[in-house]
Design a protein around this motif. Sequence first.
Motif, PDB file in Angstrom:
ATOM      1  N   TRP A  43       0.918  -1.074  -0.226  1.00 25.98           N
ATOM      2  CA  TRP A  43       0.118  -0.234   0.102  1.00 25.98           C
ATOM      3  C   TRP A  43       0.997   1.300   0.014  1.00 25.98           C
ATOM      4  O   TRP A  43       0.312   2.749  -0.765  1.00 25.98           O
ATOM      5  N   LEU A  44       2.608   0.434   0.669  1.00 32.14           N
ATOM      6  CA  LEU A  44       3.064   2.181   0.852  1.00 32.14           C
ATOM      7  C   LEU A  44       3.428   2.260  -0.978  1.00 32.14           C
ATOM      8  O   LEU A  44       3.856   3.205  -1.594  1.00 32.14           O
ATOM      9  N   ARG A  48       2.901   5.429  -6.054  1.00 40.50           N
ATOM     10  CA  ARG A  48       4.055   5.468  -6.711  1.00 40.50           C
ATOM     11  C   ARG A  48       3.623   5.225  -8.316  1.00 40.50           C
ATOM     12  O   ARG A  48       4.742   5.503  -9.263  1.00 40.50           O
ATOM     13  N   LEU A  49       2.415   3.850  -8.452  1.00 39.24           N
ATOM     14  CA  LEU A  49       2.083   3.868 -10.002  1.00 39.24           C
ATOM     15  C   LEU A  49       1.951   4.758 -10.890  1.00 39.24           C
ATOM     16  O   LEU A  49       1.542   4.162 -11.603  1.00 39.24           O
ATOM     17  N   GLN A  50       0.748   5.475 -10.453  1.00 36.56           N
ATOM     18  CA  GLN A  50       0.485   6.604 -10.932  1.00 36.56           C
ATOM     19  C   GLN A  50       1.452   7.580 -11.590  1.00 36.56           C
ATOM     20  O   GLN A  50       1.537   8.792 -12.436  1.00 36.56           O
ATOM     21  N   ASP A  51       2.943   7.562 -11.105  1.00 31.80           N
ATOM     22  CA  ASP A  51       3.989   8.280 -11.250  1.00 31.80           C
ATOM     23  C   ASP A  51       4.591   8.216 -13.052  1.00 31.80           C
ATOM     24  O   ASP A  51       4.570   7.065 -13.041  1.00 31.80           O
ATOM     25  N   PRO A  52       3.702   8.902 -13.711  1.00 28.43           N
ATOM     26  CA  PRO A  52       4.659   9.233 -15.273  1.00 28.43           C
ATOM     27  C   PRO A  52       5.588   8.380 -15.552  1.00 28.43           C
ATOM     28  O   PRO A  52       5.667   7.535 -16.683  1.00 28.43           O
ATOM     29  N   VAL A  81      -5.224   3.814 -15.704  1.00 25.59           N
ATOM     30  CA  VAL A  81      -4.611   5.110 -14.698  1.00 25.59           C
ATOM     31  C   VAL A  81      -6.312   5.912 -14.093  1.00 25.59           C
ATOM     32  O   VAL A  81      -5.561   5.678 -12.214  1.00 25.59           O
ATOM     33  N   ASP A  82      -7.318   5.265 -14.305  1.00 22.04           N
ATOM     34  CA  ASP A  82      -8.366   5.902 -13.070  1.00 22.04           C
ATOM     35  C   ASP A  82      -8.334   5.178 -11.924  1.00 22.04           C
ATOM     36  O   ASP A  82      -8.431   5.478 -10.389  1.00 22.04           O
ATOM     37  N   ILE A  83      -7.882   3.247 -12.328  1.00 21.47           N
ATOM     38  CA  ILE A  83      -8.327   2.180 -11.210  1.00 21.47           C
ATOM     39  C   ILE A  83      -6.900   2.859 -10.372  1.00 21.47           C
ATOM     40  O   ILE A  83      -6.878   3.144  -8.901  1.00 21.47           O
ATOM     41  N   LEU A  84      -6.148   3.341 -10.745  1.00 15.62           N
ATOM     42  CA  LEU A  84      -4.016   3.559 -10.069  1.00 15.62           C
ATOM     43  C   LEU A  84      -4.854   4.622  -8.989  1.00 15.62           C
ATOM     44  O   LEU A  84      -4.269   5.160  -8.273  1.00 15.62           O
ATOM     45  N   GLU A  85      -5.491   5.694 -10.160  1.00  9.89           N
ATOM     46  CA  GLU A  85      -5.800   7.316  -8.937  1.00  9.89           C
ATOM     47  C   GLU A  85      -6.178   6.741  -8.120  1.00  9.89           C
ATOM     48  O   GLU A  85      -6.580   7.373  -6.936  1.00  9.89           O
ATOM     49  N   ARG A  86      -7.338   6.153  -8.122  1.00 11.76           N
ATOM     50  CA  ARG A  86      -8.592   6.014  -6.988  1.00 11.76           C
ATOM     51  C   ARG A  86      -7.568   4.875  -5.749  1.00 11.76           C
ATOM     52  O   ARG A  86      -7.945   4.820  -4.638  1.00 11.76           O
ATOM     53  N   ALA A  87      -7.247   4.073  -6.311  1.00 11.15           N
ATOM     54  CA  ALA A  87      -6.188   3.222  -5.458  1.00 11.15           C
ATOM     55  C   ALA A  87      -5.463   3.817  -4.345  1.00 11.15           C
ATOM     56  O   ALA A  87      -5.275   3.876  -3.235  1.00 11.15           O
ATOM     57  N   ALA A  88      -4.620   5.467  -5.348  1.00 13.35           N
ATOM     58  CA  ALA A  88      -3.745   5.896  -4.230  1.00 13.35           C
ATOM     59  C   ALA A  88      -3.824   6.607  -3.250  1.00 13.35           C
ATOM     60  O   ALA A  88      -3.450   7.214  -2.323  1.00 13.35           O
ATOM     61  N   LYS A  89      -5.700   7.485  -3.782  1.00 15.91           N
ATOM     62  CA  LYS A  89      -5.952   7.679  -2.869  1.00 15.91           C
ATOM     63  C   LYS A  89      -6.229   7.220  -2.180  1.00 15.91           C
ATOM     64  O   LYS A  89      -6.469   7.587  -0.320  1.00 15.91           O
ATOM     65  N   SER A  91      -5.254   4.573  -0.959  1.00 19.73           N
ATOM     66  CA  SER A  91      -4.261   3.453   0.153  1.00 19.73           C
ATOM     67  C   SER A  91      -3.474   4.404   1.426  1.00 19.73           C
ATOM     68  O   SER A  91      -2.997   3.474   2.571  1.00 19.73           O
ATOM     69  N   GLU A  92      -3.672   5.646   1.694  1.00 20.74           N
ATOM     70  CA  GLU A  92      -3.347   5.947   2.880  1.00 20.74           C
ATOM     71  C   GLU A  92      -4.340   5.413   4.323  1.00 20.74           C
ATOM     72  O   GLU A  92      -3.548   4.552   5.109  1.00 20.74           O
ATOM     73  N   GLY A  93      -5.016   5.582   3.691  1.00 16.30           N
ATOM     74  CA  GLY A  93      -6.265   5.088   5.093  1.00 16.30           C
ATOM     75  C   GLY A  93      -6.086   3.274   4.929  1.00 16.30           C
ATOM     76  O   GLY A  93      -6.258   3.064   6.108  1.00 16.30           O
ATOM     77  N   TYR A  94      -6.287   3.074   3.908  1.00 12.60           N
ATOM     78  CA  TYR A  94      -6.355   1.246   4.081  1.00 12.60           C
ATOM     79  C   TYR A  94      -4.581   1.166   4.834  1.00 12.60           C
ATOM     80  O   TYR A  94      -4.680   0.376   5.818  1.00 12.60           O
ATOM     81  N   ARG A  95      -3.544   1.784   4.650  1.00 11.57           N
ATOM     82  CA  ARG A  95      -2.345   1.350   5.213  1.00 11.57           C
ATOM     83  C   ARG A  95      -1.916   1.894   6.543  1.00 11.57           C
ATOM     84  O   ARG A  95      -2.151   0.969   8.079  1.00 11.57           O
ATOM     85  N   LEU A  96      -2.740   2.635   7.025  1.00 10.01           N
ATOM     86  CA  LEU A  96      -2.868   3.146   8.223  1.00 10.01           C
ATOM     87  C   LEU A  96      -4.163   2.887   9.232  1.00 10.01           C
ATOM     88  O   LEU A  96      -4.383   3.195  10.568  1.00 10.01           O
ATOM     89  N   ASN A  97      -4.802   2.355   8.500  1.00 11.49           N
ATOM     90  CA  ASN A  97      -6.453   2.229   9.287  1.00 11.49           C
ATOM     91  C   ASN A  97      -7.080   0.585   9.337  1.00 11.49           C
ATOM     92  O   ASN A  97      -7.201   0.455  10.318  1.00 11.49           O
TER      93      ASN A  97
END
Length: 269
Positions: A43-44, A48-52, A81-89, A91-97
């Motif tokens: 999740w960390l 980075r996967l949405q980085d060009p 790319v849209d899926i990656l963007e949603r997952a990136a947003k 990810s922090e909640g998944y990882r920390l909560n």
Amino acid sequence: MNSSADPSADSGGLAAKVDRVRSTAKRELASLRRYWRDADGIWLTVPRLQDPEVLAAISRHLLNAGGSQTLLNSAISASTVDILERAAKRSEGYRLNELPSFVVQQAVSILDGFLLNLSRVWLTAHPRALLRSGRGQKTREVSLAEVLDAPSRDVLINRVVEREVRRRAYGSLAEQLSSLNDLFKYELPPDATETLAELKAARDLLVHAGGVVNADYLAAAGPAARFAAGERIQLPTDYVQNSLDVIFSAVDSIAQAAVAKAGDAPARG
């Protein structure tokens, strides 16, 4: 994640059975720790996967591996790319909560399983210990019908022991620890006992109260309570790490005391 096998059915002496209970708990805790570490790393990495530059590197890797440009364009489409963007947003909640909440709940489940399995193997070997306990009197009462229907004394004892173990499963962590200490004396640091009490109370909050502190948590956690009523509990990395460490240590200390005591009296005594 925790084993459902009945350790009292295993072959070998009481000390060997206790050691198997310990080994199972430690193996499950080690597996949980690896899962936490790996999932946290995944999740960390997701943002980075949405980085060009990262996407370009993936593209080069796929092409070098023999992939066609058509398949590549399909793999890295707008929807992907849209899926990656949603997952990136998220990810922090998944990882920390969500992730630490899952780890805490599983860790307490493993601890519960260890304590109950240890009670089961000990009481099956030494059923007279049930007579020395003032708690759970009704679970130990046996009717004449049960005596007549049981094919053997061992079967009857196992049934009574299983009723007592189920009763303990619905009791508090403090009662479980105290009941085992009545069977064989073990020592845990005072801060470890408080840590385990707060951890169990936190787990119950996560499962039954959405993580919002209530009177039950404050009473169960006692002086180790980390939050006030109405606050939402937090599970920082150091808290989860320390909780796992304390459970590992408690499992070892309790099992070691049980193994040392196991040879002091004959089984079925």
